[in-house]
Design a protein around this motif. Sequence first.
Motif, short mmCIF file in Angstrom:
data_model
loop_
_atom_site.label_atom_id
_atom_site.label_comp_id
_atom_site.label_asym_id
_atom_site.label_seq_id
_atom_site.Cartn_x
_atom_site.Cartn_y
_atom_site.Cartn_z
N HIS C 63 0.75 -1.24 0.02
CA HIS C 63 -0.02 0.31 -0.03
C HIS C 63 0.78 1.29 0.06
O HIS C 63 1.62 1.55 0.96
N ARG C 64 0.60 2.10 -0.89
CA ARG C 64 1.27 3.39 -0.87
C ARG C 64 0.64 4.18 0.01
O ARG C 64 -0.90 4.25 0.13
N ILE C 65 1.15 5.10 0.76
CA ILE C 65 0.61 5.79 1.90
C ILE C 65 0.55 7.37 1.59
O ILE C 65 -0.40 7.95 1.64
N SER C 66 1.65 7.67 0.82
CA SER C 66 1.76 9.18 0.56
C SER C 66 1.21 9.59 -0.71
O SER C 66 1.22 8.49 -1.65
N ASP C 67 0.85 10.72 -0.99
CA ASP C 67 0.32 10.97 -2.43
C ASP C 67 1.66 10.75 -3.68
O ASP C 67 2.87 11.18 -3.27
N PRO C 68 1.17 10.51 -4.73
CA PRO C 68 2.55 10.24 -5.69
C PRO C 68 2.83 11.31 -6.55
O PRO C 68 3.66 11.53 -7.07
N TYR C 69 2.04 12.71 -6.19
CA TYR C 69 2.30 13.91 -7.07
C TYR C 69 2.99 14.66 -5.93
O TYR C 69 3.03 14.60 -4.68
N LYS C 70 3.80 15.85 -6.49
CA LYS C 70 4.70 16.39 -5.78
C LYS C 70 4.58 17.87 -6.01
O LYS C 70 4.01 18.77 -5.03
N LEU C 71 4.77 18.20 -7.34
CA LEU C 71 4.73 19.51 -7.55
C LEU C 71 3.24 20.26 -7.65
O LEU C 71 3.20 21.45 -7.00
N VAL C 72 2.35 19.51 -7.82
CA VAL C 72 1.03 20.07 -7.73
C VAL C 72 0.22 19.79 -6.45
O VAL C 72 -1.03 20.18 -6.16
N SER C 73 1.05 19.28 -5.18
CA SER C 73 0.55 18.91 -4.07
C SER C 73 0.64 20.24 -3.25
O SER C 73 1.25 21.00 -3.31
N ARG C 74 -0.42 20.32 -2.02
CA ARG C 74 -0.45 21.35 -1.29
C ARG C 74 0.85 20.99 -0.33
O ARG C 74 1.01 21.93 0.66
N GLN C 75 1.33 19.97 -0.05
CA GLN C 75 2.24 19.47 0.92
C GLN C 75 3.29 20.58 1.19
O GLN C 75 3.50 20.93 2.25
N HIS C 76 4.08 20.93 0.07
CA HIS C 76 4.94 21.80 0.05
C HIS C 76 4.73 23.13 -0.42
O HIS C 76 5.59 23.98 -0.73
N HIS C 77 3.45 23.31 -0.76
CA HIS C 77 2.95 24.54 -1.25
C HIS C 77 1.66 24.76 -0.89
O HIS C 77 0.56 24.55 -1.51
N PRO C 78 1.33 24.84 0.68
CA PRO C 78 -0.01 25.04 1.27
C PRO C 78 -0.81 25.99 0.63
O PRO C 78 -2.15 25.60 0.56
N ASP C 79 -0.29 27.25 0.07
CA ASP C 79 -1.27 28.09 -0.35
C ASP C 79 -1.81 27.92 -1.59
O ASP C 79 -1.01 27.57 -2.64
N ARG C 80 -3.19 28.08 -1.99
CA ARG C 80 -3.89 27.63 -3.23
C ARG C 80 -3.11 28.62 -4.22
O ARG C 80 -3.10 29.80 -3.96
N SER C 81 -3.08 28.48 -5.47
CA SER C 81 -2.45 28.91 -6.23
C SER C 81 -3.54 29.88 -7.33
O SER C 81 -4.64 29.37 -7.30
N THR C 82 -3.05 30.86 -7.79
CA THR C 82 -3.90 31.81 -9.12
C THR C 82 -3.24 31.75 -10.12
O THR C 82 -1.94 31.98 -10.29
N VAL C 83 -3.97 31.17 -11.03
CA VAL C 83 -3.27 31.32 -12.70
C VAL C 83 -3.91 32.40 -13.41
O VAL C 83 -5.06 32.78 -13.35
N TRP C 84 -3.17 33.31 -13.92
CA TRP C 84 -3.68 34.38 -14.82
C TRP C 84 -3.72 34.22 -16.11
O TRP C 84 -2.80 33.51 -16.76
N VAL C 85 -4.74 34.40 -16.76
CA VAL C 85 -5.14 34.11 -18.22
C VAL C 85 -5.32 35.42 -18.96
O VAL C 85 -6.41 35.80 -18.63
N GLY C 86 -4.54 36.12 -19.70
CA GLY C 86 -4.72 37.05 -20.50
C GLY C 86 -5.15 38.14 -19.67
O GLY C 86 -6.02 39.24 -19.84
#
Lengths: 349, 349, 349, 349
Positions: C63-86
């Motif tokens: 059983h994997r316990i931790s999440d397999p994604y890293k860059l998109v995880s909140r783990q090391h990036h707790p604040d939610r992001s804003t993406v700017w489009v034009g």
Amino acid sequence: MVVVMTPEATDEDVARVVERVEGVGGEAFVSTGVVRTIVGLVGDIDSFHGLNLRSLPGVGAVHRISDPYKLVSRQHHPDRSTVWVGGVPIGPDTFTFIAGPCAVESAAQTLEAAEMAKAAGATLMRGGAYKPRTSPYAFQGLGVAGLEILSSVREATGLPVVTEVVDARDVPVVAEHADMLQVGTRNMANFGLLQAVGESGRPVLLKRGMTATIEEWLMAAEYIAQRGNLDVVLCERGIRTFEPATRNTLDISAVPVVQATSHLPIIVDPSHAAGRKDLVVPLSRAAIAVGADGVIVDVHPDPETALCDGPQALLGNELRLLAQAVRQLPPAVGRVDAGTVAREAAGVR
Amino acid sequence: MVVVMTPEATDEDVARVVERVEGVGGEAFVSTGVVRTIVGLVGDIDSFHGLNLRSLPGVGAVHRISDPYKLVSRQHHPDRSTVWVGGVPIGPDTFTFIAGPCAVESAAQTLEAAEMAKAAGATLMRGGAYKPRTSPYAFQGLGVAGLEILSSVREATGLPVVTEVVDARDVPVVAEHADMLQVGTRNMANFGLLQAVGESGRPVLLKRGMTATIEEWLMAAEYIAQRGNLDVVLCERGIRTFEPATRNTLDISAVPVVQATSHLPIIVDPSHAAGRKDLVVPLSRAAIAVGADGVIVDVHPDPETALCDGPQALLGNELRLLAQAVRQLPPAVGRVDAGTVAREAAGVR
Amino acid sequence: MVVVMTPEATDEDVARVVERVEGVGGEAFVSTGVVRTIVGLVGDIDSFHGLNLRSLPGVGAVHRISDPYKLVSRQHHPDRSTVWVGGVPIGPDTFTFIAGPCAVESAAQTLEAAEMAKAAGATLMRGGAYKPRTSPYAFQGLGVAGLEILSSVREATGLPVVTEVVDARDVPVVAEHADMLQVGTRNMANFGLLQAVGESGRPVLLKRGMTATIEEWLMAAEYIAQRGNLDVVLCERGIRTFEPATRNTLDISAVPVVQATSHLPIIVDPSHAAGRKDLVVPLSRAAIAVGADGVIVDVHPDPETALCDGPQALLGNELRLLAQAVRQLPPAVGRVDAGTVAREAAGVR
Amino acid sequence: MVVVMTPEATDEDVARVVERVEGVGGEAFVSTGVVRTIVGLVGDIDSFHGLNLRSLPGVGAVHRISDPYKLVSRQHHPDRSTVWVGGVPIGPDTFTFIAGPCAVESAAQTLEAAEMAKAAGATLMRGGAYKPRTSPYAFQGLGVAGLEILSSVREATGLPVVTEVVDARDVPVVAEHADMLQVGTRNMANFGLLQAVGESGRPVLLKRGMTATIEEWLMAAEYIAQRGNLDVVLCERGIRTFEPATRNTLDISAVPVVQATSHLPIIVDPSHAAGRKDLVVPLSRAAIAVGADGVIVDVHPDPETALCDGPQALLGNELRLLAQAVRQLPPAVGRVDAGTVAREAAGVR
């Protein structure tokens, strides 16, 4: 059981889990990871359930590791079981062919269907006197009159009877007439009914809920077993998926999966899974080859006038092809015809 | 109904279909295409069902065009209905907040949960005395003792009681103590139970089977209605899908779909759908905004010790957020609090 | 990671697991249970994957316990992001309304749809020049000519453009004309395309695969992020289930589930989920209330002649109701209109 | 096509439908029911699609009656096809056993696996040089170096090569080295890739999308056929369902369903469906018995060190059992070994 703490869990959170586990006599092994801590629990799993560990602060998830069923598991009962129904075995060494009409409509139709079934090699007869129907406007079965027809057809053909019971209040009367009680797919989680058939003194054919996992299905069998009845045969009959070409998707893998984990026999119902006559023969072949302990199939002397599931009932050429498959394929996978064994057991030659 | 012939169907095959349809008083319109012929049927659909057209030679498929339910349909009952439970309305103009513990564990726990619910704005109380559990080794509820606790808590708080019944044999005693009978997800297709609650004289909360289509769910409601009971409230509680992040997938679209086709009220149970406390508030907000006639939520004074579904029960801050949503959002979508209407109806100011 | 041994595993089997884990620098904690032994692994999870522990003798499950994604995880990036489009934000504080035709059919139709969208309050325009279609006989889009139409309509209306790219070879030309590249549901696991948009220098709208779990979806986002592009907005658009009343089942719970685990913004597409015009307004309301960062909706000046998905495109009264919901509901859940923020950011008053 | 009007539809609404249909040269048959009117359309179905009838006022639903695929249908091509791969047939009279490692890891491992496959009776070798992986952190395949290994192993063993292509840009180089191009489950709806393999001049193995209906799968095959390539073999490899005991649910019914409607050969991949080594032999037996034209199975000389899908790769005793099943069962269902036919075709004795 394994308790996975959240990344934010504190040492106190971990200590609380350990304390609770030890409080009911268990042991807790703590593995402190870089990001998360996990706690392995050793001891009586039932006592852990009451702890409600998932609600504790700092707990992210609780994984059950062992199987939740006991009486139906192979763990303490490694040999696969044989269930005898009116002198006919269903089990690991034989192949049992069950056939008959979906619904009992009249004495003549039932007798004719039973004779077709017998001629094709069936050793048990199916037929429904009580029909659970999605629509209250559909034919609901003949009830006790249907049971009486089944009894008289058994008399005439010598085929033991498998029939469905849909209400716990009907279990005594059905048990009086039938050799095996069927619990249908819609009732797999009707726990009152499971307990009633568990006390009926009759073997039970437990169909898989069309949306039940294999584990939930085995838990339903456990309900029956818990009432003292281990004569349970499981029946895979298709699960609900997104594919519209068949009424349900026959989960053929369920056969070896169940056989690996439970000692109960398992058969396959290709008619209800497919809902299409043209698939019944190939799916029956697949069931035999995958190692099922039997198949149960709809036959009807006149499918065009059937009151229930006519489009899937076999007759004529398809039934001949099925009879041939049932004769030829089981020996190729090391199985003996259940009828032969039944006759031997009865001292018949 | 539309009958689609196979490309190989002969003129005789088509003629046989027409003949059968006309034989029961229907009309058949034949459209001969380049590849296939289709036959449109006009007349009494129930009489067509008995024809078993799908079994005739040359018939490829039979499509039902109209809805199979009648009493619960908006077709002859265009206005959406309001169901009154102990003086509290559930219907198109109001928003009804139902809360309470998943299981009745003790008088103190139930009273405390009911008071939490009332303080948060609930106007009906839920609580289970009979619990259908997947495992025979899990807590199965207090039974009649639990019903008596619910009665006394209603006395103390003034909140009418919604409680589950799992066996047709228990309907009379549950109806004696409860203001509304709940039929749970595992029993949605337990037709004997549906008929029993249909004759109980009490309003019914009918949860969606976790793997039932909306049409099957409405057919289950039709079973109840057919016994003379039109006081049925539907409850969407999540369906089984491949997504493991939530216990079930809340089918929020079911709310407007049901409202377009049936006059029965429909509420949402976010607690059982998600199985996760942190989703209950956002999903409740979504339910209000999509136009649900109410929500039903688990609350528990001490989720850590709950005997059933502790991980999804609200308390403290989450309950405050939910109370706030239930107060603020319904007016934004044109709904009045059911409690206000109930007090007005009772002549209370 | 947790390794669960089978009940039959020997001490040597356990020792082999421990040895392998330690061989790559990890630590292994052994918990010996009554029936089974479990081994908790601590260390670099990527190094454990190569060990292929599931293939070792005596290993039952890993059983994997931790999440397999890293860059998109909140783990090391707790604040939610804003993406700017034009110049328009999509993120946690705002609500962004995106609208336009499913397919670009002509300059006139696209301009008219964009003006309808703008009048209804949209701040970004969608429209497809490349259409992935199930049938090779269906309209496949105008291609580069469609991109040029979108550019000119942006010129005319001021609305930045979101458009789909279906082939890695087309990424450069689409990036030249579009402000945001959309990866559609059928391409969510087209890893070559994900990498190409990851290198495009444009923000990406990543639709959920109609049968992808949330974890697989976040792994697809990780593919994009890994190429240096963190400007990814997720779009829930319904998943495939057994329910036929809607084209797909909108998984509204995915919004708070994603927000709890990933910092990426997430919006909802009610049009494609439902496939029915009458559900778009209630589902948009639900999306706002559940906390989505935006919605994307089909509008068309003349749905009757639309070359793609006409039945779900809004106009007239439904569009007015949607415009009203988009104006009134976001403030009720603490959100500011993205257009207001965009104008402020641009120094416009 | 059948157009079902809503109960509220007016005569004008019906007239508008008829007018549109006649406007493109079709015929419309109107059947006026008690509650609803239905309109049967006869003529060129492609011309009807552009009419967008579902968007017209008064139209409730539009049902397609005929199959949407043409080139892959049995309608105008009733005989089932045989596809030849490097001199080996896959078709209705033979049974073709394909085996090899999931991924090409090294020359030695690939050669050893191919020799295991050949010894067990395989006549085609599989092996992946390009691997589509859910995680960007997982092994992605050796690429061109892997293709070169496959070429040299074919040289050494005489087994033609089946290998996956995941990106349209790689089709030429893969076609240069491989005898058959595989399109994997995640790319079944990658229409650019389908068109590229359709122009490659190589036979194609088209895996079913794990969440694709059979109709969508056949439409994907139609994309390939439309580019002039009718050498397409379908491969059932399991669909996504709610059952967690297997990685996917092998839809064994898909074999006879496809064979009834399409002339293309169809084989089964039990390894990827189950994800469990212990199910590969029983599921292969089921595949043979149900009438599949072949199976494709993972073998690996050392599953413990496999870089991809080790837990499902066979060796030793399981491989012997599989070899035995592949030798004994096909004759029991009227099939000849493809290798025998290949040798005869090549004039080898």
